[in-house]
Design an enzyme around this catalytic site. Structure first.
Site, PDB file in Angstrom:
ATOM      1  N   THR A   1      32.570  24.761 -29.868  1.00  0.00           N
ATOM      2  CA  THR A   1      33.884  25.787 -29.280  1.00  0.00           C
ATOM      3  C   THR A   1      35.270  24.858 -30.316  1.00  0.00           C
ATOM      4  O   THR A   1      36.147  25.614 -29.986  1.00  0.00           O
ATOM      5  CB  THR A   1      34.074  25.843 -27.719  1.00  0.00           C
ATOM      6  OG1 THR A   1      33.286  26.534 -27.002  1.00  0.00           O
ATOM      7  CG2 THR A   1      34.836  26.185 -27.188  1.00  0.00           C
TER       8      THR A   1
ATOM      9  N   TYR B   1      35.225  34.012 -27.441  1.00  0.00           N
ATOM     10  CA  TYR B   1      35.474  33.752 -28.683  1.00  0.00           C
ATOM     11  C   TYR B   1      34.504  33.383 -29.174  1.00  0.00           C
ATOM     12  O   TYR B   1      32.921  33.638 -28.455  1.00  0.00           O
ATOM     13  CB  TYR B   1      36.268  32.616 -28.533  1.00  0.00           C
ATOM     14  CG  TYR B   1      35.357  31.116 -27.202  1.00  0.00           C
ATOM     15  CD1 TYR B   1      35.318  31.181 -26.613  1.00  0.00           C
ATOM     16  CD2 TYR B   1      34.432  30.364 -28.694  1.00  0.00           C
ATOM     17  CE1 TYR B   1      34.646  30.307 -25.697  1.00  0.00           C
ATOM     18  CE2 TYR B   1      34.494  29.419 -28.002  1.00  0.00           C
ATOM     19  CZ  TYR B   1      33.846  29.969 -26.173  1.00  0.00           C
ATOM     20  OH  TYR B   1      33.656  28.683 -25.773  1.00  0.00           O
TER      21      TYR B   1
ATOM     22  N   THR C   1      30.130  22.057 -26.210  1.00  0.00           N
ATOM     23  CA  THR C   1      29.843  20.774 -24.829  1.00  0.00           C
ATOM     24  C   THR C   1      28.399  21.363 -24.427  1.00  0.00           C
ATOM     25  O   THR C   1      28.221  20.566 -23.519  1.00  0.00           O
ATOM     26  CB  THR C   1      30.823  20.915 -23.995  1.00  0.00           C
ATOM     27  OG1 THR C   1      31.345  22.163 -24.036  1.00  0.00           O
ATOM     28  CG2 THR C   1      32.521  20.718 -25.070  1.00  0.00           C
ATOM     29  N   ASP C   2      28.058  21.950 -24.087  1.00  0.00           N
ATOM     30  CA  ASP C   2      26.649  22.917 -23.178  1.00  0.00           C
ATOM     31  C   ASP C   2      25.767  21.825 -23.525  1.00  0.00           C
ATOM     32  O   ASP C   2      24.836  21.744 -22.513  1.00  0.00           O
ATOM     33  CB  ASP C   2      26.560  24.328 -24.097  1.00  0.00           C
ATOM     34  CG  ASP C   2      27.551  25.575 -23.763  1.00  0.00           C
ATOM     35  OD1 ASP C   2      27.941  25.167 -23.467  1.00  0.00           O
ATOM     36  OD2 ASP C   2      27.036  26.435 -23.994  1.00  0.00           O
TER      37      ASP C   2
ATOM     38  N   LYS D   1      27.595  17.451 -18.462  1.00  0.00           N
ATOM     39  CA  LYS D   1      28.889  18.612 -18.031  1.00  0.00           C
ATOM     40  C   LYS D   1      28.531  19.446 -16.869  1.00  0.00           C
ATOM     41  O   LYS D   1      27.502  19.217 -16.174  1.00  0.00           O
ATOM     42  CB  LYS D   1      28.152  19.379 -19.358  1.00  0.00           C
ATOM     43  CG  LYS D   1      29.404  20.374 -19.296  1.00  0.00           C
ATOM     44  CD  LYS D   1      29.013  21.651 -20.202  1.00  0.00           C
ATOM     45  CE  LYS D   1      30.071  22.991 -20.390  1.00  0.00           C
ATOM     46  NZ  LYS D   1      30.333  23.790 -21.617  1.00  0.00           N
TER      47      LYS D   1
ATOM     48  N   GLU E   1       8.569  10.300  -2.025  1.00  0.00           N
ATOM     49  CA  GLU E   1       7.681  11.802  -1.630  1.00  0.00           C
ATOM     50  C   GLU E   1       6.111  12.088  -2.016  1.00  0.00           C
ATOM     51  O   GLU E   1       5.618  12.554  -2.110  1.00  0.00           O
ATOM     52  CB  GLU E   1       8.642  12.920  -0.573  1.00  0.00           C
ATOM     53  CG  GLU E   1       9.651  12.160   0.168  1.00  0.00           C
ATOM     54  CD  GLU E   1      10.252  13.975   0.167  1.00  0.00           C
ATOM     55  OE1 GLU E   1      10.426  14.946   0.985  1.00  0.00           O
ATOM     56  OE2 GLU E   1      11.651  13.975  -0.347  1.00  0.00           O
TER      57      GLU E   1
HETATM   58  N1  ASP Z   1      28.951  27.019 -25.806  1.00  0.00           N
HETATM   59  C1  ASP Z   1      29.984  25.912 -26.359  1.00  0.00           C
HETATM   60  C2  ASP Z   1      28.513  25.349 -26.857  1.00  0.00           C
HETATM   61  O1  ASP Z   1      28.358  24.527 -26.666  1.00  0.00           O
HETATM   62  C3  ASP Z   1      30.655  25.680 -25.578  1.00  0.00           C
HETATM   63  C4  ASP Z   1      31.353  24.791 -25.814  1.00  0.00           C
HETATM   64  O2  ASP Z   1      31.894  24.108 -26.839  1.00  0.00           O
HETATM   65  O3  ASP Z   1      32.112  24.327 -25.297  1.00  0.00           O
HETATM   66  O4  ASP Z   1      28.533  25.251 -28.325  1.00  0.00           O
END
Ligand code: ASP
Length: 357
Positions: free
Chosen positions: A41, A54, A120-121, A193, A314
Site C-alpha cells: 500500500t 486502491y 503490511t498484510d 498486524k 492439554e
Molecule cells: N494489501 C496490502 C499489502 O499488504 C495492504 C498494505 O500494504 O497495507 O500489500
C-alpha cells in the site's frame, strides 16, 4: 587596482573551496542507505484521496523517495525495485531474493543499512524470514503504510522518513530486523498486524516495542532477546526453493481430513492455528498424529492473539510427536518450520529451534 582584483579572486576561490570541503564533510556524515522496494500500500494509488479502493504496488521507488520532503538530508539513498506486489502475493521466492540481495549489499563497506518497503498484510512474515536469514548486524528496517500514497493523510511518507532514519542510525545495529510503522519500532519476532484498516495496526503484544522514531529522532528501549541475523544458523545462500508448510485454522467441530489433504499435496510441515493453547478436537489430534507417522512435522501454534503455546499442556506432544510453537504465531511458526526443514532434524532439535528463535 590589479592587486586588489587578484586578492579578491583568491578570496573567492578560497571561499568556494571551503564551501566545497564543508559540503563534502556534510555528505560524508550521511549514512548510505539502500531502499529495496517490494510493493504494498505504501506504493499504492487510488482514484481519489478519500476512496477506500486502491491498487497496491502501483508507484515506483523513485517516485516514493521523491514524495518525502527532507529524506535526502537523513541519508544518502539508493533505491532498487525488487518486486511491485501487494504483500498478499508475497512468496518464498521473493523473500529469498530480498534476503540474498540484503546479504550482498550489507557485505559492502559503503552500505550502512537497508530499508525494505513492503505491504503490511504479510510484513511480519518477511520480517521474520529476514531476521533468520540476513547475515549482518547492520540495520535492516521494513516499512509500509496503511493508506495509499494518493490518500488524504497518507502515512507512507513519514513512515519511510523514519525508516530511513532508523536504518542509518548506528544504534539500530544488532537488534535484528526491525519494522517501523506509525512512529513505533518493532522487533521481527514479536510484532503482528492487529487491525485490517487502522493506521496503528502493528503491535508487539508479548515483548513490547524496541523503540520509537519521531520525525527521524530515534529512541531505543530494548533489544529482542531471541537469536537472529548474524547468530542465526539458517543459510539460504544456495537455497532456490523452500519446503512447503501449510497452516490449518482450528475451530469448533473442525474437519480432520484437512491434515491428509495438506500431506497428500506435498506439505512437509503443518502448523495448526489451534484454539486456546494450541488445541484441536480429538478427531484432528488423531489425524495430525497420523501425518506425523508419515514424516510430516506438525507444530501447534494458536489462533489467539497473544500468549505462548506450551508443550504437553492439554495435548501430549511427547506421545503424539508434535512440536509446540512457544511464542510464535502460526504465520511466523510456518516461516521457522520451513527454514528448519531445509535440513534433517530430530523432533527435539526442532522443538529447541522454537525456544531459540
Ligand atoms: N494489501 C496490502 C499489502 O499488504 C495492504 C498494505 O500494504 O497495507 O500489500
Amino acid at each position: 587596482m590589479k592587486a586588489h582584483y587578484k586578492s579578491l579572486s583568491l578570496f573567492l576561490i578560497l571561499l568556494i573551496f571551503a564551501g566545497w570541503q564543508m559540503g563534502l564533510a556534510q555528505d560524508k556524515k550521511l549514512p548510505n542507505v539502500v531502499i529495496l522496494a517490494t510493493g504494498g500500500t505504501i506504493a499504492g494509488a487510488g482514484e481519489s484521496g478519500t476512496e477506500a479502493g486502491y491498487t497496491s504496488g502501483a508507484v515506483t521507488i523513485d517516485a516514493m523517495i521523491a514524495g518525502v520532503p527532507g529524506i535526502t538530508d537523513v541519508a544518502s539513498i539508493k533505491g532498487e525495485q525488487i518486486s511491485n506486489v501487494g504483500s498478499q502475493d508475497m512468496s518464498f521466492d521473493i523473500m529469498l531474493k530480498v534476503a540474498k540481495r540484503c546479504n550482498e549489499l550489507l557485505a559492502k563497506n559503503d552500505v550502512d543499512g537497508i530499508v525494505i518497503t513492503h505491504g503490511t498484510d504479510t510484513m511480519e512474515e518477511t520480517a521474520f524470514f529476514l531476521n533468520l536469514t540476513v547475515k549482518s548486524d547492520k540495520p535492516v528496517v521494513m516499512v509500509g503504510s496503511m493508506r495509499p500514497s494518493t490518500a488524504v493523510s497518507a502515512d507512507g511518507p513519514l513512515n519511510l522518513y523514519n525508516a530511513v532514519a532508523v536504518a542509518g542510525d548506528p544504534n539500530s545495529k544488532g537488534r535484528g530486523v526491525l519494522v517501523v510503522m506509525n512512529d513505533w519500532i518493532h522487533g521481527a519476532h514479536s510484532l503482528t498486524k492487529t487491525s485490517t484498516t487502522a493506521v496503528q495496526t502493528f503491535l508487539s503484544p508479548l515483548r513490547g516495542l524496541v523503540g520509537v522514531s519521531t520525525y527521524g529522532n530515534n529512541d531505543f528501549y530494548s533489544s529482542p532477546s531471541w537469536k537472529h541475523t548474524k547468530a542465526s544458523e539458517f543459510d539460504i545462500s544456495n537455497v532456490t526453493k523452500m519446503p512447503r508448510v501449510d497452516i490449518i485454522f482450528a475451530c469448533a467441530d473442525m474437519s480432520p481430513d484437512l491434515f491428509d489433504a495438506c500431506a497428500n499435496n506435498g506439505a512437509k510441515g503443518i502448523v495448526v492455528a489451534g484454539v486456546g493453547n494450541g488445541n484441536m478436537n480429538k478427531a484432528s489430534l488423531d489425524a495430525a498424529a497420523g501425518v506425523v507417522k508419515k514424516g510430516v512435522v506438525v507444530v501447534r501454534s494458536s489462533r489467539v492473539a497473544t500468549g505462548s503455546v506450551g508443550r504437553n499442556v492439554e495435548v501430549s506432544d511427547d506421545e503424539l510427536g508434535f512440536i509446540a510453537s512457544d511464542e510464535l504465531n502460526p504465520q511466523k511458526a510456518r516461516i521457522l518450520l520451513s527454514l528448519a526443514l531445509l535440513k534433517q532434524r530430530t523432533p527435539q532439535e526442532l522443538q529447541n529451534l522454537f525456544y531459540t528463535y
